[in-house]
Design an enzyme around this catalytic site. Structure first.
Site, PDB file in Angstrom:
ATOM      1  N   THR A 171      38.705  48.268  34.586  1.00 25.34           N
ATOM      2  CA  THR A 171      39.869  48.648  35.370  1.00 25.34           C
ATOM      3  C   THR A 171      40.121  50.146  35.231  1.00 25.34           C
ATOM      4  O   THR A 171      39.314  50.880  34.629  1.00 25.34           O
ATOM      5  CB  THR A 171      41.091  47.758  35.002  1.00 25.34           C
ATOM      6  OG1 THR A 171      42.138  48.039  35.917  1.00 25.34           O
ATOM      7  CG2 THR A 171      41.582  48.004  33.588  1.00 25.34           C
ATOM      8  N   LYS A 178      36.565  52.539  36.838  1.00 26.98           N
ATOM      9  CA  LYS A 178      35.845  51.775  37.862  1.00 26.98           C
ATOM     10  C   LYS A 178      34.732  52.580  38.550  1.00 26.98           C
ATOM     11  O   LYS A 178      33.731  51.999  38.984  1.00 26.98           O
ATOM     12  CB  LYS A 178      36.827  51.271  38.926  1.00 26.98           C
ATOM     13  CG  LYS A 178      37.671  50.086  38.482  1.00 26.98           C
ATOM     14  CD  LYS A 178      38.620  49.687  39.603  1.00 26.98           C
ATOM     15  CE  LYS A 178      38.940  48.219  39.553  1.00 26.98           C
ATOM     16  NZ  LYS A 178      39.616  47.742  40.751  1.00 26.98           N
ATOM     17  N   ASP A 228      24.985  45.783  46.095  1.00 32.58           N
ATOM     18  CA  ASP A 228      25.189  46.516  47.352  1.00 32.58           C
ATOM     19  C   ASP A 228      26.669  46.757  47.604  1.00 32.58           C
ATOM     20  O   ASP A 228      27.072  47.825  48.037  1.00 32.58           O
ATOM     21  CB  ASP A 228      24.601  45.728  48.531  1.00 32.58           C
ATOM     22  CG  ASP A 228      23.088  45.745  48.506  1.00 32.58           C
ATOM     23  OD1 ASP A 228      22.523  46.567  47.750  1.00 32.58           O
ATOM     24  OD2 ASP A 228      22.474  44.932  49.224  1.00 32.58           O
ATOM     25  N   ASP A 248      36.270  42.750  44.150  1.00 33.57           N
ATOM     26  CA  ASP A 248      37.607  42.863  44.758  1.00 33.57           C
ATOM     27  C   ASP A 248      37.607  42.384  46.218  1.00 33.57           C
ATOM     28  O   ASP A 248      38.540  41.709  46.656  1.00 33.57           O
ATOM     29  CB  ASP A 248      38.113  44.312  44.696  1.00 33.57           C
ATOM     30  CG  ASP A 248      38.766  44.640  43.368  1.00 33.57           C
ATOM     31  OD1 ASP A 248      39.179  43.704  42.656  1.00 33.57           O
ATOM     32  OD2 ASP A 248      38.875  45.836  43.041  1.00 33.57           O
ATOM     33  N   GLY A 296      41.427  53.069  46.122  1.00 32.98           N
ATOM     34  CA  GLY A 296      40.304  52.253  45.671  1.00 32.98           C
ATOM     35  C   GLY A 296      40.334  50.837  46.215  1.00 32.98           C
ATOM     36  O   GLY A 296      39.307  50.307  46.669  1.00 32.98           O
ATOM     37  N   ALA A 297      41.509  50.215  46.205  1.00 33.85           N
ATOM     38  CA  ALA A 297      41.601  48.831  46.684  1.00 33.85           C
ATOM     39  C   ALA A 297      41.332  48.771  48.188  1.00 33.85           C
ATOM     40  O   ALA A 297      40.709  47.822  48.679  1.00 33.85           O
ATOM     41  CB  ALA A 297      42.982  48.267  46.369  1.00 33.85           C
ATOM     42  N   LEU A 343      48.559  43.364  48.741  1.00 35.29           N
ATOM     43  CA  LEU A 343      47.840  43.348  47.459  1.00 35.29           C
ATOM     44  C   LEU A 343      48.815  43.393  46.284  1.00 35.29           C
ATOM     45  O   LEU A 343      48.483  42.994  45.173  1.00 35.29           O
ATOM     46  CB  LEU A 343      46.853  44.522  47.384  1.00 35.29           C
ATOM     47  CG  LEU A 343      45.422  44.189  47.843  1.00 35.29           C
ATOM     48  CD1 LEU A 343      45.409  43.575  49.214  1.00 35.29           C
ATOM     49  CD2 LEU A 343      44.521  45.392  47.779  1.00 35.29           C
ATOM     50  N   TYR A 398      51.602  42.086  43.990  1.00 27.48           N
ATOM     51  CA  TYR A 398      52.042  40.707  43.704  1.00 27.48           C
ATOM     52  C   TYR A 398      53.203  40.659  42.719  1.00 27.48           C
ATOM     53  O   TYR A 398      53.581  39.596  42.235  1.00 27.48           O
ATOM     54  CB  TYR A 398      50.872  39.834  43.222  1.00 27.48           C
ATOM     55  CG  TYR A 398      50.146  40.393  42.043  1.00 27.48           C
ATOM     56  CD1 TYR A 398      50.592  40.163  40.745  1.00 27.48           C
ATOM     57  CD2 TYR A 398      49.020  41.182  42.220  1.00 27.48           C
ATOM     58  CE1 TYR A 398      49.942  40.704  39.666  1.00 27.48           C
ATOM     59  CE2 TYR A 398      48.354  41.735  41.142  1.00 27.48           C
ATOM     60  CZ  TYR A 398      48.825  41.489  39.871  1.00 27.48           C
ATOM     61  OH  TYR A 398      48.167  42.030  38.790  1.00 27.48           O
TER      62      TYR A 398
END
Ligand code: NAP
Length: 278
Positions: A66, A70, A82, A107, A136-137, A222, A224
């Protein structure tokens, strides 16, 4: 590692105390009666390479990765999937039996599995998707949407240059909107995804105008914490199907758990309940 050694896995990052992964993996280990431990490890950037090299000799079969490691771990792996290579970051490392380190990013998989289970009628080809955010997400979400067949992905991000960089990376199926135009990008979107931290407890409010939201759109966040964010509440009030972000966290963890401990864990109501316990 000898055959009767208890397999170890864990999560590396810094800080790490907030990570929900130890609770999740610990619950699954207990639920399936497996031998194994999952350990949070606060690793500073300067110690990353050494730690990644040393962990297998201590009995580790893999680790989650994390913030802030990452991206850096890609350079330490012997092979990169890939999807991790496309996203430019990894969240799951596996020490293979031949001693090689494999890096993967789950992810996008977690994002799609969560959408598919929360909104079984979701059709990635139904129309344009809007992704709010370009961090990133967002990269993982965009790669997943394009891979699933979405023909147009709109990106709107506070810092426009990051959106433009994603268009340069992912190609002409991406349309970039200025942040002040995010409300316009909502119009006609069949899928809406918030990948910014807006709406998260302790962060700024989510204020993107949603007047253009079509009731047939599938809307997911995303974030939560809280489980029902302002975006999801407003979308639900507009008649949309909504999917909260907890499931993504749970689903992205399943490939690593299966590789390390040999059982594919189920993401069900009981898992959600355990994870929502304080
Ligand atoms: P990141 O790389 O730091 O990106 C943060 C994004 O939020 C950027 O697009 C940033 O815009 C935007 N942002 C932050 N503050 C903002 C503000 N005040 N106004 C407008 N935009 C703002 O973080 P990340 O790793 O992509 O994570 C993003 C969120 O997703 C976090 O809340 C994280 O907890 C969540 N997440 C959830 C899961 C899950 O499993 N459910 C998985 C991964 C991430 P700029 O580019 O302009 O800074």
């Amino acid at each position: 590692m000898s055959g009767d050694t208890i397999p170890l896995a864990g999560v590396i990052g810094s800080p790490i105390a907030h990570s929900r992964s130890p609770k999740l993996h610990g619950y699954w280990l207990e639920r399936y009666g497996l031998h194994g431990h999952y350990i949070p490890m606060d690793i500073a950037h300067a110690d990353l390479a050494n730690a990644v090299k040393t962990l297998p000799s201590l009995g580790f079969v893999g680790v989650n990765v994390t913030i802030p490691h990452k991206i850096s771990v890609l350079g330490l792996a012997d092979s990169v999937s890939d999807r991790a290579s496309l996203i430019g970051a990894a969240n799951t490392l596996t020490y293979q039996s031949d001693g090689k380190l494999h890096a993967d990013n789950t992810d996008g998989y977690g994002f799609l599995e969560n959408l598919r289970s929360g909104a079984p009628d979701w059709d990635p080809e139904a129309g344009p998707a809007l992704v709010l955010g370009a961090g990133g997400a967002a990269r993982a979400v965009i790669a997943a949407l394009l891979g699933a067949g979405t023909r147009e992905v709109r990106i709107s991000n506070r810092t426009r240059a990051r959106g433009d960089a994603l268009r340069a990376k992912f190609g002409n199926r991406i349309a970039v909107y200025d942040w002040v135009q995010a409300g316009n990008a909502v119009e006609g979107a069949a899928t809406v995804v918030n990948t910014t931290s807006l709406g998260m407890e302790g962060k700024a409010e989510f204020r993107v105008p949603l007047d253009g939201l079509d009731p047939s759109a599938i809307v997911t966040d995303l974030v939560y914490t809280p489980l029902e964010t302002t975006l999801l509440k407003r979308a639900r009030d507009a008649g949309c199907t909504t999917v909260d972000g907890l499931g993504m966290l749970l689903h992205q963890a399943t490939p690593g758990f299966e590789r390390w401990f040999g059982v594919k864990p189920e993401v069900d109501e009981e898992t959600r309940r355990v994870m929502l316990e304080p």
